[in-house]
Write an enzyme that holds these catalytic residues in place. Structure first.
Site, PDB file in Angstrom:
ATOM      1  N   GLY A  45       0.828  -1.197   0.000  1.00 58.12           N
ATOM      2  CA  GLY A  45       0.000   0.000   0.000  1.00 58.12           C
ATOM      3  C   GLY A  45       0.861   1.244   0.000  1.00 58.12           C
ATOM      4  CD  GLN A  65       3.341   5.724   2.649  1.00 54.18           C
ATOM      5  OE1 GLN A  65       2.354   5.189   2.164  1.00 54.18           O
ATOM      6  NE2 GLN A  65       4.339   5.034   3.176  1.00 54.18           N
ATOM      7  CG  HIS A  98      -0.469   1.208   7.281  1.00 54.90           C
ATOM      8  ND1 HIS A  98       0.483   0.756   8.170  1.00 54.90           N
ATOM      9  CD2 HIS A  98       0.176   2.042   6.436  1.00 54.90           C
ATOM     10  CE1 HIS A  98       1.649   1.313   7.868  1.00 54.90           C
ATOM     11  NE2 HIS A  98       1.492   2.089   6.816  1.00 54.90           N
ATOM     12  CD  GLU A  99      -1.024   2.426   2.791  1.00 58.65           C
ATOM     13  OE1 GLU A  99      -0.594   3.599   2.725  1.00 58.65           O
ATOM     14  OE2 GLU A  99      -0.281   1.460   3.027  1.00 58.65           O
TER      15      GLU A  99
HETATM   16 ZN    ZN Z   1       2.692   3.339   5.731  1.00 57.29          ZN
END
Ligand code: ZN
Length: 150
Positions: free
Chosen positions: A46, A51, A130-131
């Site tokens: 992911g 990011q 998480h994402e």
């Molecule tokens: Zn991450």
């Protein structure tokens, strides 16, 4: 397509609240392609736009069942709870046990601008949470009950 630089913990963009995407134009579709290529090149399951230094609500996920592209995702239902190991391309070499909902349903837009719903459990549920956390400036190391080097 191009591989983008993955920002590491400590980079300010990872702590920002990502902005919703207002219009899915050619630039956004290009970003989705680049994010997927970057995720696959880094062997991740992911990747969230912050990011790669873009503070927008965009996520790509592939837990081995094909690419999932989510724009402006939000969790609309969740069930259960489980502890499991997690890592992050922005925190290389560190793993931690994080408690997550066992099953989640996420509503988002796809690249055609159509509203979609995705339900997942296990690794997919974990990746979704998480994402989406990344879009809220949250890293898994802030949630981990214990951490170890991998
Ligand atoms: Zn991450």
């Amino acid at each position: 397509m191009a591989i983008m630089e993955i920002r590491k913990a400590g980079d300010k963009v990872l702590k920002q609240i990502a902005e919703p995407v207002e219009k899915i134009d050619r630039k956004i579709k290009h970003l989705l392609d680049d994010m997927a290529e970057t995720m696959y090149a880094a062997d991740g399951v992911g990747l969230a736009a912050p990011q790669v230094g873009v503070s927008l609500q965009i996520v790509v996920i592939d837990v081995g069942e094909g690419i999932i592209e989510l724009i402006n995702p939000r969790i609309i239902a969740s069930e259960g709870c489980e502890l499991g190991s997690e890592g992050c391309l922005s925190v290389p070499g560190i793993y931690g046990d994080v408690e997550r909902c066992a099953t989640v349903t996420v509503e988002a837009l796809n690249r055609a601008g159509k509203k979609i719903q995705i339900s997942g459990s296990g690794l997919l549920a974990r990746a979704l949470q998480h994402e989406i956390d990344h879009l809220n400036g949250i890293l898994f190391i802030e949630l981990a009950k214990s951490m170890h080097k991998g």
